[in-house]
Design a protein around this motif. Structure first.
Motif, PDB file in Angstrom:
ATOM      1  N   MET A   1       0.773  -1.288   0.253  1.00 37.70           N
ATOM      2  CA  MET A   1       0.022  -0.079  -0.080  1.00 37.70           C
ATOM      3  C   MET A   1       0.730   1.333   0.060  1.00 37.70           C
ATOM      4  N   ALA A   2       0.386   2.271  -0.640  1.00 39.02           N
ATOM      5  CA  ALA A   2       1.285   3.450  -0.970  1.00 39.02           C
ATOM      6  C   ALA A   2       0.969   4.302   0.473  1.00 39.02           C
ATOM      7  N   PRO A   3       2.253   4.953   0.623  1.00 41.11           N
ATOM      8  CA  PRO A   3       2.094   5.902   1.933  1.00 41.11           C
ATOM      9  C   PRO A   3       1.280   7.157   1.468  1.00 41.11           C
ATOM     10  N   GLU A   4       0.665   7.653   2.631  1.00 40.64           N
ATOM     11  CA  GLU A   4      -0.232   8.614   2.352  1.00 40.64           C
ATOM     12  C   GLU A   4       0.423   9.989   1.802  1.00 40.64           C
ATOM     13  N   ASN A   5      -0.120  10.406   0.811  1.00 36.97           N
ATOM     14  CA  ASN A   5       0.302  11.584  -0.006  1.00 36.97           C
ATOM     15  C   ASN A   5       1.527  11.343  -0.737  1.00 36.97           C
ATOM     16  N   ALA A   6       1.558  10.217  -1.547  1.00 32.80           N
ATOM     17  CA  ALA A   6       2.621   9.839  -2.183  1.00 32.80           C
ATOM     18  C   ALA A   6       2.080   9.617  -3.776  1.00 32.80           C
ATOM     19  N   LEU A   7       3.154   9.921  -4.601  1.00 38.88           N
ATOM     20  CA  LEU A   7       3.119   9.704  -6.065  1.00 38.88           C
ATOM     21  C   LEU A   7       3.702   8.550  -6.253  1.00 38.88           C
ATOM     22  N   THR A   8       2.838   7.504  -7.053  1.00 37.81           N
ATOM     23  CA  THR A   8       3.483   6.144  -7.233  1.00 37.81           C
ATOM     24  C   THR A   8       3.559   5.936  -8.451  1.00 37.81           C
ATOM     25  N   PHE A   9       4.776   5.299  -8.974  1.00 34.24           N
ATOM     26  CA  PHE A   9       5.060   4.743 -10.258  1.00 34.24           C
ATOM     27  C   PHE A   9       5.116   3.263 -10.073  1.00 34.24           C
ATOM     28  N   THR A  10       4.595   2.424 -11.025  1.00 32.76           N
ATOM     29  CA  THR A  10       4.328   1.053 -11.246  1.00 32.76           C
ATOM     30  C   THR A  10       4.901   0.514 -12.710  1.00 32.76           C
ATOM     31  N   PHE A  11       5.324  -0.756 -12.640  1.00 35.56           N
ATOM     32  CA  PHE A  11       5.538  -0.965 -14.092  1.00 35.56           C
ATOM     33  C   PHE A  11       5.115  -2.383 -14.339  1.00 35.56           C
ATOM     34  N   SER A  12       4.980  -2.802 -15.548  1.00 34.44           N
ATOM     35  CA  SER A  12       4.450  -4.224 -16.109  1.00 34.44           C
ATOM     36  C   SER A  12       5.538  -4.896 -16.430  1.00 34.44           C
ATOM     37  N   GLY A  13       5.572  -6.217 -16.508  1.00 30.06           N
ATOM     38  CA  GLY A  13       6.598  -6.866 -16.977  1.00 30.06           C
ATOM     39  C   GLY A  13       7.021  -8.141 -16.329  1.00 30.06           C
ATOM     40  N   THR A  14       8.014  -8.968 -16.358  1.00 33.04           N
ATOM     41  CA  THR A  14       8.393 -10.046 -15.635  1.00 33.04           C
ATOM     42  C   THR A  14       9.006  -9.410 -14.109  1.00 33.04           C
ATOM     43  N   GLN A  15       9.156  -9.953 -13.189  1.00 26.82           N
ATOM     44  CA  GLN A  15       9.396  -9.801 -11.969  1.00 26.82           C
ATOM     45  C   GLN A  15      10.798  -8.895 -11.863  1.00 26.82           C
ATOM     46  N   ALA A  16      11.608  -9.663 -12.720  1.00 27.81           N
ATOM     47  CA  ALA A  16      13.164  -9.008 -12.903  1.00 27.81           C
ATOM     48  C   ALA A  16      13.322  -7.620 -13.513  1.00 27.81           C
ATOM     49  N   GLN A  17      12.300  -7.635 -14.713  1.00 26.53           N
ATOM     50  CA  GLN A  17      12.121  -6.313 -15.282  1.00 26.53           C
ATOM     51  C   GLN A  17      11.516  -5.204 -14.104  1.00 26.53           C
ATOM     52  N   VAL A  18      10.380  -5.592 -13.616  1.00 21.47           N
ATOM     53  CA  VAL A  18       9.844  -4.556 -12.813  1.00 21.47           C
ATOM     54  C   VAL A  18      10.711  -4.060 -11.760  1.00 21.47           C
ATOM     55  N   ASN A  19      11.500  -5.130 -11.103  1.00 24.16           N
ATOM     56  CA  ASN A  19      12.348  -4.917  -9.896  1.00 24.16           C
ATOM     57  C   ASN A  19      13.538  -3.947 -10.509  1.00 24.16           C
ATOM     58  N   ALA A  20      14.006  -4.211 -11.650  1.00 18.89           N
ATOM     59  CA  ALA A  20      15.171  -3.417 -12.256  1.00 18.89           C
ATOM     60  C   ALA A  20      14.654  -1.876 -12.880  1.00 18.89           C
ATOM     61  N   LEU A  21      13.309  -1.874 -13.271  1.00 21.87           N
ATOM     62  CA  LEU A  21      13.001  -0.526 -13.631  1.00 21.87           C
ATOM     63  C   LEU A  21      12.465   0.368 -12.296  1.00 21.87           C
ATOM     64  N   ASN A  22      12.052  -0.282 -11.412  1.00 17.92           N
ATOM     65  CA  ASN A  22      11.782   0.425 -10.044  1.00 17.92           C
ATOM     66  C   ASN A  22      12.914   1.051  -9.354  1.00 17.92           C
ATOM     67  N   ARG A  23      13.894   0.098  -9.288  1.00 17.31           N
ATOM     68  CA  ARG A  23      15.256   0.441  -8.468  1.00 17.31           C
ATOM     69  C   ARG A  23      16.101   1.541  -9.231  1.00 17.31           C
TER      70      ARG A  23
ATOM     71  N   GLU B   1       2.308   2.766 -14.792  1.00 19.18           N
ATOM     72  CA  GLU B   1       1.257   3.426 -14.321  1.00 19.18           C
ATOM     73  C   GLU B   1       1.755   4.511 -13.378  1.00 19.18           C
ATOM     74  N   ALA B   2       1.069   5.510 -13.252  1.00 20.63           N
ATOM     75  CA  ALA B   2       1.390   6.631 -12.209  1.00 20.63           C
ATOM     76  C   ALA B   2       0.147   6.905 -11.602  1.00 20.63           C
ATOM     77  N   VAL B   3       0.123   7.185 -10.115  1.00 17.97           N
ATOM     78  CA  VAL B   3      -1.001   7.450  -9.397  1.00 17.97           C
ATOM     79  C   VAL B   3      -0.713   8.623  -8.454  1.00 17.97           C
ATOM     80  N   ARG B   4      -1.337   9.685  -8.825  1.00 12.75           N
ATOM     81  CA  ARG B   4      -1.211  11.171  -7.719  1.00 12.75           C
ATOM     82  C   ARG B   4      -1.757  10.722  -6.616  1.00 12.75           C
ATOM     83  N   PRO B   5      -1.507  11.570  -5.449  1.00 14.02           N
ATOM     84  CA  PRO B   5      -1.825  11.235  -4.184  1.00 14.02           C
ATOM     85  C   PRO B   5      -3.472  11.462  -4.099  1.00 14.02           C
ATOM     86  N   ASP B   6      -4.147  12.039  -5.216  1.00 10.93           N
ATOM     87  CA  ASP B   6      -5.490  12.464  -5.119  1.00 10.93           C
ATOM     88  C   ASP B   6      -6.202  11.047  -5.629  1.00 10.93           C
TER      89      ASP B   6
END
Length: 130
Positions: free
Chosen positions: A1-23, A92-97
């Motif tokens: 779950m995202a912290p309150e008042n956070a902008l969140t980015f997530t990616f699609s792909g394999t676990q390894a791809q998602v991990n690498a892109l996020n880091r 995907e990006a999600v604003r705090p609102d």
């Protein structure tokens, strides 16, 4: 779950791809002058047989309207740089609102449309007086 008042980015792909892109994105955001120290990795335990946690999302904490705009700009620059190293990046990006934007970049020709969507996303809607 995202912290309150956070902008969140997530990616699609394999676990390894998602991990690498996020880091990689978290490092990029933290290296950005206006945003240094605001990126936080959301992680999950590894799947059986793997070691280390898996980065599942990047949260930009204390995301005021100015921070959302700066982070969205930084994300687009990051996306331009990474696009050539990855065949396809889905995000995907999600604003705090709760406002969401998603996109897929397969080639350079898609970047202007993605930038236009991100620019609109970065601007918080005015509070409606109801």
């Amino acid at each position: 779950m995202a912290p309150e008042n956070a902008l969140t980015f997530t990616f699609s792909g394999t676990q390894a791809q998602v991990n690498a892109l996020n880091r990689d994105l978290a490092e990029w955001i933290d290296a950005t002058d206006q945003l240094g120290g605001r990126a936080s990795l959301r992680t999950a335990p590894p799947v059986p047989g793997e070691q280390g946690d898996v980065a599942t999302a990047v949260d930009i904490v204390n995301a005021s309207a100015a921070v959302v705009a700066a982070a969205t700009n930084a994300f687009f620059l990051w996306l331009q740089q990474r696009r050539s190293a990855h065949r396809r990046i889905e995000f995907e990006a999600v604003r705090p609102d709760g406002t969401r934007v998603s996109g897929t970049v397969d080639d350079e020709a898609q970047l202007p449309a993605v930038m236009a969507r991100l620019a609109a996303f970065a601007v918080a809607p005015p509070d409606a007086d109801e």
